[in-house]
Enzyme design. Sequence first.
Site, short mmCIF file in Angstrom:
data_model
loop_
_atom_site.label_atom_id
_atom_site.label_comp_id
_atom_site.label_asym_id
_atom_site.label_seq_id
_atom_site.Cartn_x
_atom_site.Cartn_y
_atom_site.Cartn_z
N SER A 39 0.78 -1.30 0.04
CA SER A 39 -0.06 0.01 -0.11
C SER A 39 0.72 1.35 -0.03
CB SER A 39 -0.97 0.11 1.12
OG SER A 39 -0.24 -0.20 2.35
N HIS A 242 -1.04 5.90 6.60
CA HIS A 242 -0.36 5.93 5.13
C HIS A 242 -0.20 7.31 4.82
CE1 HIS A 242 -2.11 1.75 5.45
NE2 HIS A 242 -1.08 1.62 4.28
#
Length: 260
Positions: A39, A242
């Site tokens: 990711s 993230h």
Amino acid sequence: MHRLLRTAAVATAALALIAVPAAAQAQAPELDYVALGDSYSSGSGAGPYTDAICQRSVKAHPSLLAEELGAEFTFVACGGATTDDVLAGQVQSLDAETDLVTIGIGGNDIGWTSAITACITPFQDCTPAIEEAERKATEELPAKLDAVYTEIETRSPDAEVLVTGYPRLFAAVNTCDAFGSISIAEQKRMNTGADVLSAVIQAASEDHGFTYVDVRDEFTGHEVCSRQPWLHGLTLTDIPYHPKASGHSSGYFPALLGAL
């Protein structure tokens, strides 16, 4: 000489030796670039996405790099991927004509998300979860990375390979995140775990002669709880923990350009 360097050298020599009309100039070979990983490579959290399942973002650093280089681009990094996933599917995009490979992988193999979850859970000691992630990083991950890197070498022996690491997540200066449930001590402990993971990935990549791209310096001052975070903290509207689009454009992207 790697094909990437060879192509650049040939182009430079040609320009230095002779000038020909534009219409007669031969087209320079197009760079064949393949982006692998999880990711942090696919761009989860950066949006918008060309693939909703894998969360491949047009603002992710592989997309930015491909545009900068004018490369023929194959983007197979996928959110949630492990080293097994890379071996099972992503490496199929590599071949002998591949010039450049970027890959960021390893966080999901050691259960890093579980460690983060433990730390943001109120009244829970997350030290055991971090220690287990570190154990997996030092005892299990090296062999898994070696298998992935060996497969990349086998499929694309002339490719230049850049291995990206992970940033430290927290500024560790206050308890701004997760409704204050992550203490400064827990933030520091998570950052130590991130350093352990980075060291393992760097050692494994350099064992194969790959270039390790360390982004920790780029993200310093831009962690969760900093004044200008390039990472999402706890959020229900995006992908927590993230990089934001700014983390890719101002963190990963310049680090990759510097490595090239």
